[in-house]
Design a protein around this motif. Structure first.
Motif, PDB file in Angstrom:
ATOM      1  N   ILE A  38       0.854  -1.186   0.000  1.00  0.00           N
ATOM      2  CA  ILE A  38       0.000   0.000   0.000  1.00  0.00           C
ATOM      3  C   ILE A  38       0.890   1.236   0.000  1.00  0.00           C
ATOM      4  O   ILE A  38       1.809   1.338   0.813  1.00  0.00           O
ATOM      5  N   LEU A  39       0.626   2.138  -0.922  1.00  0.00           N
ATOM      6  CA  LEU A  39       1.312   3.422  -0.954  1.00  0.00           C
ATOM      7  C   LEU A  39       0.332   4.463  -0.443  1.00  0.00           C
ATOM      8  O   LEU A  39      -0.772   4.600  -0.981  1.00  0.00           O
ATOM      9  N   LEU A  40       0.736   5.170   0.606  1.00  0.00           N
ATOM     10  CA  LEU A  40      -0.134   6.120   1.277  1.00  0.00           C
ATOM     11  C   LEU A  40       0.502   7.502   1.237  1.00  0.00           C
ATOM     12  O   LEU A  40       1.682   7.651   1.541  1.00  0.00           O
ATOM     13  N   SER A  41      -0.276   8.485   0.856  1.00  0.00           N
ATOM     14  CA  SER A  41       0.217   9.857   0.785  1.00  0.00           C
ATOM     15  C   SER A  41       0.458  10.402   2.188  1.00  0.00           C
ATOM     16  O   SER A  41      -0.337  10.157   3.097  1.00  0.00           O
ATOM     17  N   GLU A  42       1.556  11.148   2.372  1.00  0.00           N
ATOM     18  CA  GLU A  42       1.844  11.737   3.683  1.00  0.00           C
ATOM     19  C   GLU A  42       0.821  12.791   4.066  1.00  0.00           C
ATOM     20  O   GLU A  42       0.636  13.071   5.247  1.00  0.00           O
ATOM     21  N   ASP A  43       0.146  13.389   3.074  1.00  0.00           N
ATOM     22  CA  ASP A  43      -0.849  14.411   3.389  1.00  0.00           C
ATOM     23  C   ASP A  43      -2.274  13.856   3.462  1.00  0.00           C
ATOM     24  O   ASP A  43      -3.249  14.596   3.374  1.00  0.00           O
ATOM     25  N   ALA A  44      -2.386  12.546   3.682  1.00  0.00           N
ATOM     26  CA  ALA A  44      -3.708  11.931   3.864  1.00  0.00           C
ATOM     27  C   ALA A  44      -4.278  12.382   5.213  1.00  0.00           C
ATOM     28  O   ALA A  44      -3.530  12.709   6.132  1.00  0.00           O
ATOM     29  N   SER A  45      -5.584  12.374   5.326  1.00  0.00           N
ATOM     30  CA  SER A  45      -6.212  12.778   6.585  1.00  0.00           C
ATOM     31  C   SER A  45      -5.851  11.784   7.687  1.00  0.00           C
ATOM     32  O   SER A  45      -5.473  10.643   7.426  1.00  0.00           O
ATOM     33  N   GLU A  46      -5.998  12.247   8.930  1.00  0.00           N
ATOM     34  CA  GLU A  46      -5.678  11.397  10.077  1.00  0.00           C
ATOM     35  C   GLU A  46      -6.515  10.123  10.078  1.00  0.00           C
ATOM     36  O   GLU A  46      -6.002   9.033  10.339  1.00  0.00           O
ATOM     37  N   ASN A  47      -7.807  10.266   9.781  1.00  0.00           N
ATOM     38  CA  ASN A  47      -8.706   9.109   9.768  1.00  0.00           C
ATOM     39  C   ASN A  47      -8.300   8.092   8.706  1.00  0.00           C
ATOM     40  O   ASN A  47      -8.264   6.890   8.976  1.00  0.00           O
ATOM     41  N   THR A  48      -8.009   8.579   7.504  1.00  0.00           N
ATOM     42  CA  THR A  48      -7.607   7.692   6.412  1.00  0.00           C
ATOM     43  C   THR A  48      -6.304   6.984   6.758  1.00  0.00           C
ATOM     44  O   THR A  48      -6.180   5.772   6.584  1.00  0.00           O
ATOM     45  N   THR A  49      -5.333   7.738   7.269  1.00  0.00           N
ATOM     46  CA  THR A  49      -4.045   7.155   7.637  1.00  0.00           C
ATOM     47  C   THR A  49      -4.228   6.052   8.670  1.00  0.00           C
ATOM     48  O   THR A  49      -3.682   4.961   8.533  1.00  0.00           O
ATOM     49  N   LYS A  50      -5.030   6.329   9.716  1.00  0.00           N
ATOM     50  CA  LYS A  50      -5.255   5.333  10.765  1.00  0.00           C
ATOM     51  C   LYS A  50      -5.981   4.107  10.210  1.00  0.00           C
ATOM     52  O   LYS A  50      -5.578   2.975  10.473  1.00  0.00           O
ATOM     53  N   LYS A  51      -7.006   4.330   9.412  1.00  0.00           N
ATOM     54  CA  LYS A  51      -7.798   3.226   8.845  1.00  0.00           C
ATOM     55  C   LYS A  51      -6.906   2.306   7.996  1.00  0.00           C
ATOM     56  O   LYS A  51      -6.924   1.079   8.165  1.00  0.00           O
ATOM     57  N   ILE A  52      -6.123   2.907   7.101  1.00  0.00           N
ATOM     58  CA  ILE A  52      -5.283   2.123   6.197  1.00  0.00           C
ATOM     59  C   ILE A  52      -4.169   1.403   6.963  1.00  0.00           C
ATOM     60  O   ILE A  52      -3.935   0.210   6.762  1.00  0.00           O
ATOM     61  N   THR A  53      -3.478   2.122   7.854  1.00  0.00           N
ATOM     62  CA  THR A  53      -2.359   1.481   8.573  1.00  0.00           C
ATOM     63  C   THR A  53      -2.856   0.378   9.506  1.00  0.00           C
ATOM     64  O   THR A  53      -2.211  -0.665   9.608  1.00  0.00           O
ATOM     65  N   ASP A  54      -4.006   0.573  10.153  1.00  0.00           N
ATOM     66  CA  ASP A  54      -4.556  -0.483  11.016  1.00  0.00           C
ATOM     67  C   ASP A  54      -4.931  -1.723  10.210  1.00  0.00           C
ATOM     68  O   ASP A  54      -4.641  -2.855  10.617  1.00  0.00           O
ATOM     69  N   LYS A  55      -5.597  -1.515   9.058  1.00  0.00           N
ATOM     70  CA  LYS A  55      -5.957  -2.645   8.187  1.00  0.00           C
ATOM     71  C   LYS A  55      -4.708  -3.399   7.741  1.00  0.00           C
ATOM     72  O   LYS A  55      -4.666  -4.620   7.742  1.00  0.00           O
ATOM     73  N   CYS A  56      -3.688  -2.635   7.329  1.00  0.00           N
ATOM     74  CA  CYS A  56      -2.465  -3.259   6.839  1.00  0.00           C
ATOM     75  C   CYS A  56      -1.764  -4.055   7.939  1.00  0.00           C
ATOM     76  O   CYS A  56      -1.224  -5.123   7.681  1.00  0.00           O
ATOM     77  N   LYS A  57      -1.784  -3.521   9.165  1.00  0.00           N
ATOM     78  CA  LYS A  57      -1.174  -4.252  10.285  1.00  0.00           C
ATOM     79  C   LYS A  57      -1.887  -5.573  10.515  1.00  0.00           C
ATOM     80  O   LYS A  57      -1.253  -6.610  10.659  1.00  0.00           O
ATOM     81  N   SER A  58      -3.226  -5.534  10.549  1.00  0.00           N
ATOM     82  CA  SER A  58      -3.963  -6.759  10.861  1.00  0.00           C
ATOM     83  C   SER A  58      -3.891  -7.795   9.736  1.00  0.00           C
ATOM     84  O   SER A  58      -4.012  -8.981   9.987  1.00  0.00           O
ATOM     85  N   TYR A  59      -3.667  -7.347   8.499  1.00  0.00           N
ATOM     86  CA  TYR A  59      -3.561  -8.278   7.377  1.00  0.00           C
ATOM     87  C   TYR A  59      -2.125  -8.464   6.888  1.00  0.00           C
ATOM     88  O   TYR A  59      -1.892  -9.094   5.858  1.00  0.00           O
ATOM     89  N   ALA A  60      -1.154  -7.904   7.616  1.00  0.00           N
ATOM     90  CA  ALA A  60       0.289  -8.024   7.310  1.00  0.00           C
ATOM     91  C   ALA A  60       0.625  -7.581   5.884  1.00  0.00           C
ATOM     92  O   ALA A  60       1.303  -8.287   5.135  1.00  0.00           O
ATOM     93  N   VAL A  61       0.145  -6.393   5.505  1.00  0.00           N
ATOM     94  CA  VAL A  61       0.460  -5.806   4.202  1.00  0.00           C
ATOM     95  C   VAL A  61       1.392  -4.619   4.451  1.00  0.00           C
ATOM     96  O   VAL A  61       1.079  -3.765   5.274  1.00  0.00           O
ATOM     97  N   PRO A  62       2.543  -4.562   3.769  1.00  0.00           N
ATOM     98  CA  PRO A  62       3.452  -3.425   3.989  1.00  0.00           C
ATOM     99  C   PRO A  62       2.869  -2.102   3.484  1.00  0.00           C
ATOM    100  O   PRO A  62       2.149  -2.079   2.489  1.00  0.00           O
ATOM    101  N   VAL A  63       3.185  -1.026   4.208  1.00  0.00           N
ATOM    102  CA  VAL A  63       2.731   0.322   3.851  1.00  0.00           C
ATOM    103  C   VAL A  63       3.957   1.206   3.691  1.00  0.00           C
ATOM    104  O   VAL A  63       4.873   1.149   4.506  1.00  0.00           O
ATOM    105  N   ARG A  64       3.967   2.021   2.653  1.00  0.00           N
ATOM    106  CA  ARG A  64       5.040   3.004   2.477  1.00  0.00           C
ATOM    107  C   ARG A  64       4.413   4.371   2.231  1.00  0.00           C
ATOM    108  O   ARG A  64       3.397   4.469   1.536  1.00  0.00           O
ATOM    109  N   LEU A  65       5.013   5.393   2.817  1.00  0.00           N
ATOM    110  CA  LEU A  65       4.528   6.761   2.632  1.00  0.00           C
ATOM    111  C   LEU A  65       5.223   7.399   1.434  1.00  0.00           C
ATOM    112  O   LEU A  65       6.420   7.199   1.233  1.00  0.00           O
ATOM    113  N   VAL A  66       4.454   8.136   0.661  1.00  0.00           N
ATOM    114  CA  VAL A  66       5.002   8.911  -0.456  1.00  0.00           C
ATOM    115  C   VAL A  66       4.731  10.380  -0.165  1.00  0.00           C
ATOM    116  O   VAL A  66       3.816  10.703   0.585  1.00  0.00           O
ATOM    117  N   PRO A  67       5.540  11.298  -0.742  1.00  0.00           N
ATOM    118  CA  PRO A  67       5.490  12.715  -0.343  1.00  0.00           C
ATOM    119  C   PRO A  67       4.110  13.367  -0.334  1.00  0.00           C
ATOM    120  O   PRO A  67       3.740  13.983   0.637  1.00  0.00           O
TER     121      PRO A  67
END
Length: 100
Positions: A38-67
């Motif tokens: 998952i590529l996640l924008s650094e300027d994503a909203s707090e809710n989106t960031t939390k939702k995506i990172t939590d999902k990725c943690k529970s399903y063991a999917v790597p996340v990387r931030l892009v500018p």
């Protein structure tokens, strides 16, 4: 991180139809097990960031931030995108090496 390299690789993955973009579609791909990165924008909203990172943690999917969302959208030839899911192992591994 060489920005041009990962952006062109992501564009190639897009042309090969190996990505999906958008928060809801990315969450669907994470749940189904087809998302490899998952590529996640650094300027994503707090809710989106939390939702995506939590999902990725529970399903063991790597996340990387892009500018920012403009760069992420531009790399796949679309307007601003906050979340992009990479669906192919090969593209995901190469992107991970370029982004780390």
């Amino acid at each position: 991180m060489n920005q041009k390299q990962w952006m062109s690789l992501l564009g190639l993955a897009n042309r090969a139809r190996k990505i999906t973009s958008g928060e809801e579609l990315a969450v669907k791909e994470i749940r189904s097990g087809t998302a490899k990165l998952i590529l996640l924008s650094e300027d994503a909203s707090e809710n989106t960031t939390k939702k995506i990172t939590d999902k990725c943690k529970s399903y063991a999917v790597p996340v990387r931030l892009v500018p920012n969302r403009e760069i992420l959208g531009q790399s796949i030839g679309k307007e601003a995108r906050v979340v992009v899911a990479v669906l192919d192992n090969g593209f995901a591994k190469k992107l991970l090496t370029l982004l780390d």
